[in-house]
Design a protein around this motif. Structure first.
Motif: not given
Length: 327
Positions: A63-92
């Motif tokens: 679900d693309f979440s992380i756990e920090v200090n025993n609490e689950s963090v989910v994201f409102d938005c992803v900022f894509n700064a990946i050059h090349g695969t898998p961020g610039e070829d459609g996979l992400m």
């Protein structure tokens, strides 16, 4: 309430270090009053959130979440700064679409299309957008140097079809140097595009979605100290990047119209940086980058600055556009 923003960086290609630098600039530029920012390293061996103490926290890929200090963090938005695969070829992009998480770059189809130089340029040709004469070859194919030079001439450029930052690219002057150049390109990709040499002014044109509208940024002229705009020229100061470019009114008009048209024809959104070479007044498209460099020295932020757009405004606008589109 502050939005949780995942800044994805790294990737699986030779561009990993450049991407990490871009991602850190985004992290440092975004308003801490408006956003909680999380640096997410997407690497072949691991997906992790790297906190302020450089401690790593694994990413739940379900679900693309992380756990920090025993609490689950989910994201409102992803900022894509990946050059090349898998961020610039459609996979992400496809992954986040399946999860229903807004992200700042173009959609998965546009990303995959533009990452494939051969398919992208072929798609634009029926719309009258010009490009160099080209020859295609795949790993395992017989290399017919006579056939190649008869079509594209010498000198020519040998490029990995799906790679960025000038990895896997060579300028070839002699027929005997074609095979080594092709083998070099195969180290980056199993598909190669060989193009005729275009001798003219090279420019880079940023086109973005900004405040709901397509905006063409001031044009940058590329003057490389090397034989062409290679990795050293791009990232190690071996070039002049002149913004605004020294173009005639006719050249400027033509390239602005062509860059904007290409962006709209393929239904792009987010950032793009397209490269052109002029033959006379006519711009010839080389490629379009959909996750361009975002460091202080990178071309797109330089262009935005001249347009009166700060780094924080540039990055925050992309997040706002992604959130609006998701609604």
């Amino acid at each position: 309430m502050k939005k949780n923003i995942a800044i994805i960086m790294g990737g699986y290609s030779s561009e990993v270090e450049i991407s990490l630098k871009s991602g850190n600039v985004v992290h440092n530029s975004l308003s801490k009053e408006r956003f909680n920012t999380y640096r997410i390293h997407i690497l072949k061996e691991k997906w992790v959130y790297v906190d302020g103490d450089n401690q790593e926290h694994p990413v739940n890929r379900g679900d693309f979440s992380i756990e920090v200090n025993n609490e689950s963090v989910v994201f409102d938005c992803v900022f894509n700064a990946i050059h090349g695969t898998p961020g610039e070829d459609g996979l992400m992009q496809a992954y986040f679409e399946l999860l229903g998480i807004p992200q700042t770059s173009c959609d998965y189809y546009q990303s995959a299309l533009t990452f494939n130089k051969r398919d992208f340029l072929s798609t634009l040709k029926p719309y009258g957008i010009k490009s160099a004469t080209s020859y295609y070859i795949n790993q395992g194919d017989q290399i017919n140097t006579e056939e190649i030079t008869a079509k594209v001439g010498l000198p020519c450029f040998v490029k990995a079809n799906k790679a960025g930052s000038s990895f896997g690219i060579s300028k070839v002057y002699e027929k005997n140097d074609l095979k080594p150049a092709i083998e070099r390109a195969y180290k980056e990709d199993d598909e190669v595009i060989i193009e005729s040499f275009l001798d003219g002014i090279e420019v880079s044109v940023g086109v973005i979605t900004y405040k709901g509208k397509t905006k063409v940024l001031p044009i940058t002229e590329i003057v490389s100290e090397n034989d062409f705009f290679d990795y050293e020229a791009k990232y190690q100061g071996k070039s002049q990047e002149i913004t605004p470019a020294r173009l005639s009114p006719e050249q400027e008009k033509n390239v602005v119209e062509t860059a904007k048209y290409a962006y709209e024809v393929i239904k792009m959104k987010g950032y793009s940086r397209s490269e052109f070479i002029f033959i006379g007044d006519e711009p010839y498209m080389l490629e379009m980058n959909t996750t361009p460099g975002l460091t202080n020295e990178s071309i797109l932020p330089q262009q935005a600055k001249i347009a009166g757009i700060s780094m924080s405004e540039l990055f925050e606008s992309a997040i706002e556009e992604a959130l609006v589109k998701n609604k």
